[in-house]
Write an enzyme that holds these catalytic residues in place. Structure first.
Site, short mmCIF file in Angstrom:
data_model
loop_
_atom_site.label_atom_id
_atom_site.label_comp_id
_atom_site.label_asym_id
_atom_site.label_seq_id
_atom_site.Cartn_x
_atom_site.Cartn_y
_atom_site.Cartn_z
N LEU A 164 96.77 43.94 18.50
CA LEU A 164 97.94 44.73 18.90
C LEU A 164 99.21 43.85 18.92
CD1 LEU A 164 99.21 47.34 20.16
CD2 LEU A 164 98.60 46.40 22.41
N PHE A 224 97.23 51.58 24.76
CA PHE A 224 97.43 51.43 26.21
C PHE A 224 96.20 51.90 26.98
CE2 PHE A 224 102.31 51.67 25.73
CZ PHE A 224 102.41 50.29 25.72
N ARG A 240 85.18 15.36 52.59
CA ARG A 240 86.16 14.26 52.46
C ARG A 240 86.76 13.92 53.82
NH1 ARG A 240 92.04 14.96 50.10
NH2 ARG A 240 92.76 12.80 50.15
N GLU A 262 97.84 40.99 28.64
CA GLU A 262 97.57 42.32 29.23
C GLU A 262 98.69 42.77 30.17
OE1 GLU A 262 95.21 43.69 27.90
OE2 GLU A 262 93.69 42.20 27.40
N PHE A 320 113.02 49.19 31.39
CA PHE A 320 112.54 48.37 30.26
C PHE A 320 113.67 48.08 29.29
CE2 PHE A 320 108.77 50.91 31.52
CZ PHE A 320 108.07 49.86 32.08
P1 TGC Z 1 106.37 54.24 25.90
O1 TGC Z 1 106.68 53.74 24.53
O2 TGC Z 1 107.45 55.05 26.52
O3 TGC Z 1 105.05 55.11 25.94
C1 TGC Z 1 104.23 55.14 24.92
C2 TGC Z 1 103.09 56.08 25.27
O4 TGC Z 1 102.11 55.32 25.95
C3 TGC Z 1 101.84 55.93 27.22
N1 TGC Z 1 101.50 54.87 28.15
C4 TGC Z 1 100.27 54.73 28.64
N2 TGC Z 1 99.15 55.45 28.44
C5 TGC Z 1 98.05 55.03 29.08
N3 TGC Z 1 98.03 53.95 29.88
C6 TGC Z 1 99.12 53.21 30.08
N4 TGC Z 1 99.06 52.13 30.87
C7 TGC Z 1 100.32 53.58 29.45
N5 TGC Z 1 101.58 53.09 29.41
C8 TGC Z 1 102.29 53.88 28.62
C9 TGC Z 1 103.09 56.68 27.55
O5 TGC Z 1 102.82 57.69 28.48
C10 TGC Z 1 103.45 57.23 26.20
O6 TGC Z 1 102.57 58.31 25.91
P2 TGC Z 1 103.07 59.53 25.01
O7 TGC Z 1 101.88 60.40 24.86
O8 TGC Z 1 104.21 60.15 25.76
O9 TGC Z 1 103.51 58.92 23.70
O10 TGC Z 1 106.00 53.06 26.71
P3 TGC Z 1 106.26 52.96 28.24
O11 TGC Z 1 107.75 52.95 28.50
O12 TGC Z 1 105.45 53.98 28.98
O13 TGC Z 1 105.69 51.55 28.50
C11 TGC Z 1 106.51 50.44 28.45
C12 TGC Z 1 105.66 49.25 28.86
C13 TGC Z 1 106.56 48.03 28.90
C14 TGC Z 1 105.07 49.50 30.24
C15 TGC Z 1 104.55 49.08 27.85
O14 TGC Z 1 105.12 48.85 26.62
C16 TGC Z 1 103.63 47.96 28.22
O15 TGC Z 1 102.68 48.12 28.98
N6 TGC Z 1 103.88 46.76 27.67
C17 TGC Z 1 102.96 45.64 27.85
C18 TGC Z 1 101.99 45.64 26.73
C19 TGC Z 1 100.93 44.59 26.93
O16 TGC Z 1 100.22 44.58 27.90
N7 TGC Z 1 100.84 43.68 25.94
C20 TGC Z 1 99.89 42.60 25.98
C21 TGC Z 1 98.68 42.98 25.21
S1 TGC Z 1 97.50 41.72 25.37
C22 TGC Z 1 96.90 41.60 23.86
O17 TGC Z 1 97.22 42.30 22.96
C23 TGC Z 1 95.90 40.57 23.68
S2 TGC Z 1 94.40 41.27 24.04
C24 TGC Z 1 93.51 39.97 24.62
C25 TGC Z 1 93.01 39.15 23.47
O18 TGC Z 1 92.93 39.63 22.34
O19 TGC Z 1 92.61 38.00 23.77
#
Ligand code: TGC
Length: 396
Positions: free
Chosen positions: A136, A249, A281, A376, A396
């Site tokens: 991702l 997500f 210790r 995450e 955001f």
């Molecule tokens: P937004 O773009 O407005 O919403 C998109 C859609 O996603 C939905 N949504 C969720 N659904 C389920 N669970 C959640 N926790 C969700 N968060 C958002 C949202 O409702 C919307 O749905 P739809 O149907 O309306 O399209 O995004 P947002 O404004 O809600 O979220 C913004 C933000 C910053 C919270 C989000 O982008 C976020 O969580 N960012 C962090 C992403 C993250 O955690 N990245 C790190 C990933 S780690 C990784 O990839 C490595 S994995 C480990 C490894 O491989 O070792």
């Protein structure tokens, strides 16, 4: 008076668990203590991922253990959390392995895959005969997946993927990658801009995975740069059940939930090391644990470990009822990792100079937790999720 270190002296957490949950915890603890702990300092030093343990984790039922059917154990959310806690008490890298395989790659297939995709991959992944990764995050950063630039375009009946991913756990060992990409075809959602998931066998021409070197954290596990250069896939490689970012997500929710528990395992390990040292210790003619300042540190660490585990348990019970929300998961992920890091740093002060060596697990946990704090969802992302939940305003 000196006493044996006790972390169960105040709360009887076992009493809050079923016999099945205690059995899962005990099996995970035995695996972690017998198979990981004796070798982890050497593996961390040598940046070695011990691949031979994957089959053992599969045989123990720990891979995709919270999923049902297709060879998965069908365990409850609390049992899964307890397994994460015990594995991360040994090393965050091994909890990460179980998270990437089970909570991310297998969850994506189980939640969104076709019946054929589930049959093809899940039983082998549950057994540890196949490894999955979850692609991702991209090189410009992981916090804003909506800015994804990896694309999937239609060519005849095929899909062709182009792009790059970074920090992808297990990618160089994986048999299959769950790759998230933006499609350019209106037939597949959101006016032709939808994020969709694809199952990419890692032997597909154009797929490359290069382990990231120079890490001072998570040294006993593998994270990679992934290249996707005109990766051609059959038309049925797309996961049919996920359209848009709610797909990935939904999987991140699973992995973040495991971290809520796992980070408390690392914290418990640090507390135990500090407790042991506080009685063994002696300084100024008495055990350092007899000093009021040391006892205050131990008490504060203990309070946060117990609170963290009780919060994890509460979230687990909510998850088992299907009532756990993303904002609640953000509370847990933010709190567990932040407090685990503080505990690791505080434990180090009790260990004195020896605390910076690999005679104790504490610096390794602290280094690992820096990664857990970032992946995450960083602290800041979870603060902003909670800020939005509290104010109704999106920052955001
Ligand atoms: P937004 O773009 O407005 O919403 C998109 C859609 O996603 C939905 N949504 C969720 N659904 C389920 N669970 C959640 N926790 C969700 N968060 C958002 C949202 O409702 C919307 O749905 P739809 O149907 O309306 O399209 O995004 P947002 O404004 O809600 O979220 C913004 C933000 C910053 C919270 C989000 O982008 C976020 O969580 N960012 C962090 C992403 C993250 O955690 N990245 C790190 C990933 S780690 C990784 O990839 C490595 S994995 C480990 C490894 O491989 O070792």
């Amino acid at each position: 008076m000196t006493t044996a270190p006790r972390t169960d002296a105040v709360f009887d957490l076992d009493a809050l668990l079923s016999s099945d949950e205690r059995a899962w915890q005990q099996r995970a603890r035995s695996f972690a203590q017998e198979r990981i702990v004796p070798v982890i300092e050497r593996d961390f030093e040598n940046a070695h991922f011990r691949r031979e343990l994957i089959g053992e984790l599969g045989a123990g039922g720990f891979l995709g253990m919270h999923l049902s059917g297709y060879g998965c154990a069908g365990a409850g959310a609390v049992s899964y959390g307890l397994a994460c806690l015990e594995l991360e008490a040994a090393d965050s890298g091994w909890r990460t392995f179980v998270s990437v395989q089970g909570s991310l790659a297998m969850s994506a297939i189980a939640k969104y895959g076709s019946e054929e995709q589930k049959q093809q991959w899940l039983p082998r992944m549950a057994a540890g005969d196949a490894v999955g990764c979850f692609a991702l995050t991209e090189p410009q950063g992981g916090s804003d997946p909506a800015a994804m630039t990896t694309t999937a375009r239609r060519e005849g009946g095929d899909w062709v993927l182009d792009g790059a991913k970074r920090w992808i756990g297990l990618a160089s060992l994986a048999d299959v990658a769950v790759v998230w990409a933006r499609v350019d075809d209106p037939e597949f959602g959101e006016g032709g801009r939808a994020v969709r998931g694809f199952l990419v066998p890692t032997t597909t021409p154009g797929f490359t995975a290069t382990p990231i070197t120079g890490k001072l954290s998570m040294r006993a596990s593998v994270q990679c740069d992934v290249g996707l250069d005109a990766v051609r896939l059959p038309g049925d490689a797309m996961l049919p059940g996920a359209t848009g970012l709610s797909g990935p997500f939904g999987c991140l929710n699973e992995a973040r939930y495991g971290i809520v528990w796992g980070a408390m395992g690392a914290a418990r390990s640090c507390l135990e090391a500090a407790l042991e040292r506080s009685t063994s210790r002696e300084v100024f003619g008495h055990p350092i644990g007899a000093n009021q300042l040391t006892q205050a540190k131990l008490a504060d660490m203990f309070v946060e470990v117990e609170k963290g585990i009780l919060l994890a348990l509460h979230l687990g019970r909510l998850k088992e009822r299907g009532a756990l929300t993303p904002a609640q998961i953000s509370v847990g992920k933010l709190n567990s990792v932040r407090e685990a890091l503080a505990i690791a740093h505080q434990a180090r002060t009790i260990l004195g100079g020896d605390g910076i060596t690999d005679a104790f697990p504490v610096m390794r946990h602290a280094a690992n937790l820096e990664s857990v704090r970032t992946y995450e969802g960083t602290d800041e992302i979870h603060q902003l999720v909670l800020g939005r939940a509290l104010t109704g305003l999106d920052a955001f």
